[in-house]
Design a protein around this motif. Sequence first.
Motif, PDB file in Angstrom:
ATOM      1  N   LYS A   8       0.827  -1.204   0.000  1.00 54.90           N
ATOM      2  CA  LYS A   8       0.000   0.000   0.000  1.00 54.90           C
ATOM      3  C   LYS A   8       0.866   1.261   0.000  1.00 54.90           C
ATOM      4  O   LYS A   8       0.537   2.251  -0.658  1.00 54.90           O
ATOM      5  CB  LYS A   8      -0.945   0.007   1.198  1.00 54.90           C
ATOM      6  CG  LYS A   8      -2.009   1.098   1.105  1.00 54.90           C
ATOM      7  CD  LYS A   8      -2.859   1.190   2.356  1.00 54.90           C
ATOM      8  CE  LYS A   8      -3.863   0.098   2.453  1.00 54.90           C
ATOM      9  NZ  LYS A   8      -4.830   0.317   3.568  1.00 54.90           N
ATOM     10  N   PHE A  39      -4.592  -1.764  -5.604  1.00 56.35           N
ATOM     11  CA  PHE A  39      -5.197  -0.742  -4.765  1.00 56.35           C
ATOM     12  C   PHE A  39      -5.800   0.379  -5.602  1.00 56.35           C
ATOM     13  O   PHE A  39      -5.237   0.770  -6.620  1.00 56.35           O
ATOM     14  CB  PHE A  39      -4.145  -0.129  -3.828  1.00 56.35           C
ATOM     15  CG  PHE A  39      -3.446  -1.141  -2.981  1.00 56.35           C
ATOM     16  CD1 PHE A  39      -3.958  -1.505  -1.749  1.00 56.35           C
ATOM     17  CD2 PHE A  39      -2.293  -1.762  -3.426  1.00 56.35           C
ATOM     18  CE1 PHE A  39      -3.317  -2.464  -0.973  1.00 56.35           C
ATOM     19  CE2 PHE A  39      -1.646  -2.721  -2.664  1.00 56.35           C
ATOM     20  CZ  PHE A  39      -2.167  -3.071  -1.431  1.00 56.35           C
ATOM     21  N   GLU A  49      -8.146  -2.025  -0.996  1.00 59.34           N
ATOM     22  CA  GLU A  49      -7.609  -3.215  -1.665  1.00 59.34           C
ATOM     23  C   GLU A  49      -8.615  -3.714  -2.688  1.00 59.34           C
ATOM     24  O   GLU A  49      -9.776  -3.945  -2.363  1.00 59.34           O
ATOM     25  CB  GLU A  49      -7.370  -4.344  -0.657  1.00 59.34           C
ATOM     26  CG  GLU A  49      -6.145  -4.226   0.157  1.00 59.34           C
ATOM     27  CD  GLU A  49      -5.913  -5.488   1.007  1.00 59.34           C
ATOM     28  OE1 GLU A  49      -6.796  -6.367   1.055  1.00 59.34           O
ATOM     29  OE2 GLU A  49      -4.854  -5.568   1.626  1.00 59.34           O
TER      30      GLU A  49
END
Length: 143
Positions: A8, A39, A49
């Motif tokens: 992320k 993402f 996600e």
Amino acid sequence: MIGVSTLKAMAQGSYRQHSAEQVACAIDARMSEVYWGRFERQQDGDWTEVDAECVIPPAMLAEEVKEVSGEWTQAGTGWDAYAEELAPLSLSTKAGEVLYPDARDIAFLAQFELAKGNTVDAEAASPVYLRDKVAWKKLPGRE
């Protein structure tokens, strides 16, 4: 302490550097596998996600990953390491320059986790390993 996903953080880095709002992350995990996550950036700056983070052989991603509209920016070392295996993915992708996470992006994402109350006392903190069983077995006395 606040945990932030490496994948992320790389998505956030792709946004910071290239305004990418859809990012497909693949890190070379060795052993013919990649750490994978996809993402999408939300309006508030946090990320959702699309594909749950996992460790997977790149050839299997073509079977697992379903097309979602738009163009996806690539992030991570896995795209070059497994270019041939990742080529059959049914995603429209463009090359990105983010290969590793950056502390600025980790700090940025930590604010969202703090606001959600996703914190843990330091003595209770532990890393999250996507390939947990391999890491666990390598520890002395953990056969």
